[in-house]
Motif scaffolding. Structure first.
Motif, PDB file in Angstrom:
ATOM      1  N   THR A   1      39.758-102.110 -47.205  1.00  0.00           N
ATOM      2  CA  THR A   1      39.970-101.007 -46.250  1.00  0.00           C
ATOM      3  C   THR A   1      40.471-101.523 -44.904  1.00  0.00           C
ATOM      4  O   THR A   1      41.164-100.535 -44.290  1.00  0.00           O
TER       5      THR A   1
ATOM      6  N   LEU B   1      37.386 -94.202 -45.375  1.00  0.00           N
ATOM      7  CA  LEU B   1      37.829 -95.713 -45.120  1.00  0.00           C
ATOM      8  C   LEU B   1      36.931 -96.452 -44.312  1.00  0.00           C
ATOM      9  O   LEU B   1      36.522 -97.578 -44.623  1.00  0.00           O
TER      10      LEU B   1
ATOM     11  N   PHE C   1      34.352 -99.310 -45.041  1.00  0.00           N
ATOM     12  CA  PHE C   1      34.326-100.688 -44.277  1.00  0.00           C
ATOM     13  C   PHE C   1      32.899-101.012 -43.977  1.00  0.00           C
ATOM     14  O   PHE C   1      32.363-102.218 -44.116  1.00  0.00           O
TER      15      PHE C   1
END
Length: 426
Positions: free
Chosen positions: A46, A316, A320
């Motif tokens: 990510t 994303l 993460f």
């Protein structure tokens, strides 16, 4: 009478130096390519995807007005790319460093980062939009406060880790944490950068939360932080003006003043619709939207790539956060849990604040979108912080067990191969 001498045994041949080197190389490579946990892969992938996405959007946002600045369309993204090419290897180098290294680095890192921040008050420093938070060295601009975020996260985690058995007493929680962290944050406030100072406060509060201190001890710093922000906002005419503009229900009345940038950010997002106008087809980036490549790059993402592009960015950051929170949940080391929590609150919290500003959920604060906004020091600092998270992910109990099992299997394979070669030479 004859004397019988025992047969002379030939000592086993010692391996040649080249054979030793070959064995050492195989062992070393085995450790390098040992399996890594899923959290490591999630955080690393990510971070890389967000960095690549950011480079594409910085190119799109800055190429439109490059000619007016007397630059080539790719000049800005090349500078950003240099920091990415420097930061990505540093991220993976940091991921190989042991936890003891990060513990020993805590105090030196905070001292160095604070001294680096103090350079903004020397002839090297200069102001930008009223904030004195930048320095210029050899033609390169840097924002020292970005490195202070990581240093403060490591230092607070180390202090709270050393006082794990004393965290039930408020005096051991607040000393030396509050005065030292307050001094570091004051160096940023002295440059009138309230947005960055708020992120630093979030780092400290995140570390306190994940250290497991009692709620009554945790609440007092929250109240102090909120009160300090309120006082700093009220006592600054510029901040009060922006805050009142944020509260204004009819922002068009103040179009040519404080509402200009927020309105164009919202208009950029709205004009993108679901699928966007297409990569590179933004209209707001043609000098309509200030800070199009910096604090408002999410508006350009929404305008060119639409709701789908915005959803990808949010997904994303969510992935993460999932990888980082898994590290926090699975680790047995209090230092790892506290430092990982502080870093996660910093990166994910700053991303949510930046996106909230673009959506007019929050007033303009001047904080960049991690990984994506233009700014080499910002990109470098979050990549280094990601490297620290990757180093923490390698220490998870399941990851260590899996890695040791892989090394044992490799050793067993080499032993069987050596035994078969020995039988073949008999």
């Amino acid at each position: 009478m004859s004397t019988t001498h025992p047969p002379t045994r030939t000592p086993p041949a010692t391996p040649e130096p080249s054979a030793k080197r070959g064995l050492a190389a195989r062992v070393s490579l085995g450790r390098v390519f040992a399996p890594v946990p899923s959290e490591f892969l999630l955080i690393a992938s990510t971070a890389l995807l967000l960095t690549l996405f950011g480079l594409v959007m910085v190119l799109s946002a800055t190429s439109a007005t490059a000619a007016a600045r007397g630059e080539a369309p790719w000049d800005v993204v090349v500078k950003q790319g240099v920091f990415a090419l420097l930061g990505i290897p540093l991220m993976f180098v940091a991921s190989r460093l042991p936890i003891t290294f990060w513990k020993k680095l805590a105090w030196p890192a905070l001292i160095f980062a604070t001294a680096f921040q103090m350079l903004v008050f020397t002839p090297l420093g200069h102001s930008n939009d009223g904030n004195r938070n930048w320095i210029t060295i050899a033609g390169f601009q840097a924002q020292p406060s970005e490195f202070l975020k990581l240093a403060l996260a490591l230092w607070v985690a180390y202090v709270l880790f050393r006082k794990q058995t004393l965290l039930g007493l408020w005096r051991h929680v607040y000393i030396p944490l509050v005065p030292v962290a307050g001094l570091a944050i004051a160096t940023v406030l002295a440059g009138k950068d309230l947005g960055t100072a708020m992120i630093l406060v979030l780092v400290v509060l995140g570390a306190l939360f994940f250290s497991g201190v009692k709620l009554r001890i945790f609440i007092l710093p929250v109240i102090i932080a909120a009160g300090s922000v309120a006082v700093l906002a009220v006592t600054s005419p510029d901040r009060m003006r922006r805050f009142m503009s944020f509260l204004n229900p009819n922002c068009l009345d103040d179009y040519f003043n404080d509402c200009y940038q927020p309105l164009h950010g919202i208009w950029g997002l709205a004009s993108g619709g679901v699928f966007g106008l297409g990569l590179g087809n933004s209209r707001e980036k043609y000098d309509w939207l200030p800070a199009a490549a910096n604090d408002y790059i999410f508006a350009i993402v929404g305008e060119e790539l639409g709701l789908i592009g915005c959803a990808v960015v949010l997904a994303l950051f969510a992935l993460f956060a999932v990888g980082a929170f898994h590290v926090i949940r699975k680790t047995d080391d209090p230092f790892v849990r506290i430092a990982a929590g502080a870093i996660t609150v910093w990166i994910v919290g700053q991303a949510l604040i930046n996106i909230g500003v673009v959506l007019r959920v929050f007033p303009v604060m001047g904080v960049p979108l991690p990984f994506m906004s233009q700014g080499g020091t910002s990109l470098l600092s979050v990549l280094l912080a990601s490297g620290v998270l990757l180093a923490f992910a390698r220490t998870l109990p399941a990851a260590v067990a899996k890695r040791e099992a892989a090394i044992q299997r490799a050793r067993a394979t080499r032993a069987r191969r050596a035994a078969s070669e020995a039988r073949a030479t008999r």
